[in-house]
Design a protein around this motif. Structure first.
Motif, mmCIF file in Angstrom:
data_model
loop_
_atom_site.group_PDB
_atom_site.id
_atom_site.type_symbol
_atom_site.label_atom_id
_atom_site.label_comp_id
_atom_site.label_asym_id
_atom_site.label_seq_id
_atom_site.Cartn_x
_atom_site.Cartn_y
_atom_site.Cartn_z
ATOM 1 N N GLY A 249 -20.379 -31.725 13.152
ATOM 2 C CA GLY A 249 -21.250 -31.633 12.112
ATOM 3 C C GLY A 249 -20.648 -31.450 10.791
ATOM 4 O O GLY A 249 -19.666 -32.163 10.348
ATOM 5 N N MET A 250 -21.153 -30.491 10.074
ATOM 6 C CA MET A 250 -20.830 -30.241 8.668
ATOM 7 C C MET A 250 -20.364 -28.809 8.464
ATOM 8 O O MET A 250 -20.759 -27.952 8.992
ATOM 9 N N VAL A 251 -19.501 -28.936 7.238
ATOM 10 C CA VAL A 251 -19.184 -27.415 6.843
ATOM 11 C C VAL A 251 -19.560 -27.493 5.455
ATOM 12 O O VAL A 251 -19.633 -28.392 4.619
ATOM 13 N N ALA A 252 -20.205 -26.322 5.071
ATOM 14 C CA ALA A 252 -20.617 -26.232 3.836
ATOM 15 C C ALA A 252 -20.674 -24.657 3.316
ATOM 16 O O ALA A 252 -20.020 -23.910 3.934
ATOM 17 N N THR A 253 -21.127 -24.225 1.939
ATOM 18 C CA THR A 253 -21.007 -22.996 1.620
ATOM 19 C C THR A 253 -22.291 -22.525 0.968
ATOM 20 O O THR A 253 -23.104 -23.652 0.541
ATOM 21 N N ILE A 254 -22.857 -21.404 1.107
ATOM 22 C CA ILE A 254 -23.991 -20.964 0.608
ATOM 23 C C ILE A 254 -23.750 -20.708 -0.873
ATOM 24 O O ILE A 254 -23.106 -19.785 -1.486
ATOM 25 N N ALA A 255 -24.431 -21.592 -1.885
ATOM 26 C CA ALA A 255 -24.113 -21.663 -3.110
ATOM 27 C C ALA A 255 -25.092 -20.541 -3.731
ATOM 28 O O ALA A 255 -24.623 -19.993 -4.742
ATOM 29 N N GLU A 256 -26.264 -20.368 -3.262
ATOM 30 C CA GLU A 256 -27.042 -19.209 -3.883
ATOM 31 C C GLU A 256 -28.055 -18.929 -2.567
ATOM 32 O O GLU A 256 -28.636 -19.721 -1.926
ATOM 33 N N ASN A 257 -28.313 -17.480 -2.813
ATOM 34 C CA ASN A 257 -29.596 -17.020 -1.821
ATOM 35 C C ASN A 257 -30.221 -15.925 -2.517
ATOM 36 O O ASN A 257 -29.640 -14.924 -2.626
#
Length: 146
Positions: A59-67
């Motif tokens: 799949g994909m790898v991402a980062t949480i930019a804002e929560n």
């Protein structure tokens, strides 16, 4: 890349819709529309890495930019996972890296308005235009019937 926007009104409070979006069991349910066995490995905290994986662990790898709980989640896509290996460098990744997928929840006329805006490459445009509304319908069903 171009930005696509998907919206749905859900007859449930924002907190409930938020939990449906990000709780592990319900996340697996509504994202199965995209790929059977979909899951996310993360703690959903700002700055955390997230792996969006299918039943083959790809799949994909991402980062949480804002929560901002019950209001806004921004995910920045960084690369792919193939055969258990992160790919952040291939030409296919470079087309997509930096794309954002943003979830905004607002209370409108006693309902929750869920808006998803995302950066899409031409290659995936038709797929997401057909599939994302189905996924949001599933979020709506889960939030309104549980």
């Amino acid at each position: 890349m171009e930005k696509q926007v998907f919206k749905i009104a859900v007859n449930a409070p924002r907190e409930k819709v938020w939990n449906i979006l990000w709780d592990d069991a319900s996340y697996r349910d509504w994202t199965s529309v995209f790929s059977e066995g979909s899951r996310a490995e993360t703690d959903w905290k700002k700055g955390s890495k997230v792996f969006f994986l299918d039943h083959k662990n790809e799949g994909m790898v991402a980062t949480i930019a804002e929560n901002i709980p019950n209001e806004y989640m921004s995910i920045e896509h960084l690369g792919f996972v193939k055969n258990g290996v992160e790919d952040m460098e291939s030409p296919g990744v470079k087309e997509w890296a930096g794309a954002h997928e943003n979830y905004t929840l607002k209370t409108v006329n006693g309902q929750t308005e869920l808006t998803v805006d995302m950066d899409i490459t031409e290659q995936y445009k038709d797929y997401f235009q057909q599939t994302f509304p189905k996924a949001l319908d599933r979020v709506k069903t889960l939030a309104e019937n549980n």
